[in-house]
Design a protein around this motif. Structure first.
Motif, PDB file in Angstrom:
ATOM      1  N   ALA A 142       1.093  -1.378   0.078  1.00  0.00           N
ATOM      2  CA  ALA A 142       0.024  -0.126  -0.016  1.00  0.00           C
ATOM      3  C   ALA A 142       0.959   1.615  -0.088  1.00  0.00           C
ATOM      4  O   ALA A 142       1.501   1.652   1.208  1.00  0.00           O
ATOM      5  CB  ALA A 142      -0.984   0.143   1.240  1.00  0.00           C
ATOM      6  N   SER A 143       1.109   1.900  -1.220  1.00  0.00           N
ATOM      7  CA  SER A 143       1.822   2.883  -1.299  1.00  0.00           C
ATOM      8  C   SER A 143       1.032   4.253  -1.000  1.00  0.00           C
ATOM      9  O   SER A 143      -0.056   3.978  -0.620  1.00  0.00           O
ATOM     10  CB  SER A 143       2.304   3.036  -2.656  1.00  0.00           C
ATOM     11  N   ALA A 167       5.155   5.475   7.140  1.00  0.00           N
ATOM     12  CA  ALA A 167       5.617   6.792   7.846  1.00  0.00           C
ATOM     13  C   ALA A 167       4.123   7.336   8.493  1.00  0.00           C
ATOM     14  O   ALA A 167       4.574   7.880   9.556  1.00  0.00           O
ATOM     15  CB  ALA A 167       6.226   8.084   6.893  1.00  0.00           C
ATOM     16  N   GLY A 168       3.362   7.293   7.822  1.00  0.00           N
ATOM     17  CA  GLY A 168       1.893   7.525   8.410  1.00  0.00           C
ATOM     18  C   GLY A 168       0.792   7.062   7.652  1.00  0.00           C
ATOM     19  O   GLY A 168       0.669   6.243   6.742  1.00  0.00           O
ATOM     20  N   PRO A 225      -5.756   5.315   4.558  1.00  0.00           N
ATOM     21  CA  PRO A 225      -4.657   5.408   3.619  1.00  0.00           C
ATOM     22  C   PRO A 225      -3.357   5.704   3.954  1.00  0.00           C
ATOM     23  O   PRO A 225      -2.917   6.162   5.166  1.00  0.00           O
ATOM     24  CB  PRO A 225      -5.358   6.620   3.014  1.00  0.00           C
ATOM     25  N   THR A 226      -2.579   5.067   3.221  1.00  0.00           N
ATOM     26  CA  THR A 226      -1.046   5.186   3.886  1.00  0.00           C
ATOM     27  C   THR A 226      -0.689   6.678   3.551  1.00  0.00           C
ATOM     28  O   THR A 226      -1.058   7.253   2.444  1.00  0.00           O
ATOM     29  CB  THR A 226      -0.207   4.379   2.685  1.00  0.00           C
ATOM     30  N   GLU A 227       0.099   7.086   4.177  1.00  0.00           N
ATOM     31  CA  GLU A 227       0.595   8.549   4.134  1.00  0.00           C
ATOM     32  C   GLU A 227       2.320   8.413   4.077  1.00  0.00           C
ATOM     33  O   GLU A 227       2.873   7.879   4.736  1.00  0.00           O
ATOM     34  CB  GLU A 227       0.250   9.432   5.082  1.00  0.00           C
ATOM     35  N   ARG A 232       3.564   0.470   2.763  1.00  0.00           N
ATOM     36  CA  ARG A 232       3.153  -0.410   3.877  1.00  0.00           C
ATOM     37  C   ARG A 232       3.159  -1.934   3.148  1.00  0.00           C
ATOM     38  O   ARG A 232       2.679  -2.182   2.101  1.00  0.00           O
ATOM     39  CB  ARG A 232       1.821  -0.164   4.242  1.00  0.00           C
ATOM     40  N   MET A 233       4.006  -2.729   3.837  1.00  0.00           N
ATOM     41  CA  MET A 233       3.928  -4.171   3.487  1.00  0.00           C
ATOM     42  C   MET A 233       3.568  -4.977   4.421  1.00  0.00           C
ATOM     43  O   MET A 233       3.830  -5.044   5.527  1.00  0.00           O
ATOM     44  CB  MET A 233       5.298  -4.592   3.177  1.00  0.00           C
ATOM     45  N   LEU A 234       2.619  -5.891   4.187  1.00  0.00           N
ATOM     46  CA  LEU A 234       1.826  -6.935   5.058  1.00  0.00           C
ATOM     47  C   LEU A 234       1.321  -8.166   4.239  1.00  0.00           C
ATOM     48  O   LEU A 234       1.148  -8.291   3.352  1.00  0.00           O
ATOM     49  CB  LEU A 234       0.437  -6.234   5.314  1.00  0.00           C
ATOM     50  N   VAL A 235       1.808  -9.102   5.171  1.00  0.00           N
ATOM     51  CA  VAL A 235       1.781 -10.655   4.498  1.00  0.00           C
ATOM     52  C   VAL A 235       0.209 -11.218   5.107  1.00  0.00           C
ATOM     53  O   VAL A 235       0.013 -11.054   6.077  1.00  0.00           O
ATOM     54  CB  VAL A 235       2.973 -11.344   5.067  1.00  0.00           C
ATOM     55  N   VAL A 236      -0.214 -11.801   4.014  1.00  0.00           N
ATOM     56  CA  VAL A 236      -1.527 -12.584   4.627  1.00  0.00           C
ATOM     57  C   VAL A 236      -1.123 -13.807   4.338  1.00  0.00           C
ATOM     58  O   VAL A 236      -0.925 -14.682   3.307  1.00  0.00           O
ATOM     59  CB  VAL A 236      -2.746 -12.238   3.579  1.00  0.00           C
ATOM     60  N   LEU A 237      -1.440 -14.683   5.530  1.00  0.00           N
ATOM     61  CA  LEU A 237      -1.058 -16.238   5.417  1.00  0.00           C
ATOM     62  C   LEU A 237      -2.535 -16.812   5.480  1.00  0.00           C
ATOM     63  O   LEU A 237      -3.170 -16.841   6.639  1.00  0.00           O
ATOM     64  CB  LEU A 237      -0.473 -16.691   6.674  1.00  0.00           C
ATOM     65  N   ALA A 238      -2.878 -17.371   4.317  1.00  0.00           N
ATOM     66  CA  ALA A 238      -4.259 -17.853   4.205  1.00  0.00           C
ATOM     67  C   ALA A 238      -4.362 -19.366   4.364  1.00  0.00           C
ATOM     68  O   ALA A 238      -3.719 -20.107   3.615  1.00  0.00           O
ATOM     69  CB  ALA A 238      -4.689 -17.230   2.618  1.00  0.00           C
TER      70      ALA A 238
END
Length: 261
Positions: A142-143, A167-168, A225-227, A232-238
């Motif tokens: 998420a940029s 950052a925010g 929203p990313t600021e 933002r990097m997030l892993v989903v373990l499904a």
């Protein structure tokens, strides 16, 4: 090749211990969310982050408008009614087939000890990987300006790992017990108040390496929203509670832009 002991601090999080598992299960049952800070060691987080940065150009990006119920619009209600009102979700994603074989994520996801821990905490008899080649491990980006709009999950639980904090913004917000899906009680009035910003929301505070288990079927939630210029990097373990389940072709095309590896 990573081992579970190089990925997790098992002295802090003794995932084999029945008492620890019971404590986690109780927290999840009571609050609908379980956050385990520093679950993944910083060295493993850094390895995943570097892979994510190197492969970000391979991500498939989507920007989608949807209602909070993640369903087709209901013509019985107006377009601005809580049942149909649109919110936006925008993100990038690399899929399971792009994650390296030597990644700590793959070692963790496939480890029987971790899967048994998860099964116990989630009160599921057994957990299985997805049958399709794309859906088991996803790394989301998420940029600046990208977000996950308010919604309810269709699945009974979600498992995530935060890899890089922006950052925010990028804050996980939720309101628990907003509906009762099993009884068909959709609580349109309450949802409208959330969408209008009239409800005090809870936030999950997390830093890189945190494991989060969340029950979002009846809890409405979003990621703001990313600021700033840090993605933002997030892993989903499904996982599934049944074997041989694949994400639908429609969903794969929508979120990944393709059906197979």
């Amino acid at each position: 090749m990573s081992t579970l002991s190089t990925i997790l601090d098992l002295s802090v999080y003794p995932i084999d211990d029945p008492d620890f598992r019971a404590e986690c299960r109780h927290t999840l049952e009571r609050t609908g969310a379980l956050v385990l800070p520093g679950f993944m060691k910083s060295e493993a987080v850094e390895q995943v982050k570097q892979e994510g940065l190197e492969k970000q150009h391979l991500a498939y990006y989507t920007a989608k408008q949807h209602n909070v119920y993640l369903a087709e619009s209901d013509p019985a209600f107006g377009e601005e009614h809580a049942r149909n009102r649109k919110v936006t979700s925008s993100k990038g994603c690399i899929t399971d087939d792009i994650i390296a074989e030597e990644s700590p994520l793959r070692t963790l996801y496939n480890a029987q000890r971790f899967r048994e821990f998860m099964s116990d905490v989630l009160d599921e008899e057994q957990l299985y990987e997805y049958a399709d080649p794309l859906s088991s491990i996803n790394l989301h980006y998420a940029s600046e300006g990208q977000e996950l709009g308010w919604h309810f999950d269709n699945s009974s639980f979600a498992t995530t790992l935060l890899i890089q904090k922006p950052a925010g913004g990028g804050v996980f917000e939720y309101v628990e017990n907003m509906r009762d899906a099993d009884r068909g009680e959709m609580n349109y009035e309450g949802v409208e108040r959330v969408l209008n910003g009239e409800v005090e929301v809870k936030q999950l505070s997390m830093e890189p390496g945190a494991l989060v288990l969340f029950r979002g079927r009846n809890a409405i939630h979003r990621v703001s929203p990313t600021e700033g210029d840090i993605t933002r990097m997030l892993v989903v373990l499904a996982y599934n509670n049944q074997a041989n389940v694949a994400l639908s072709e429609t969903a794969r095309l929508t979120f990944y832009g393709r059906l197979t590896a």
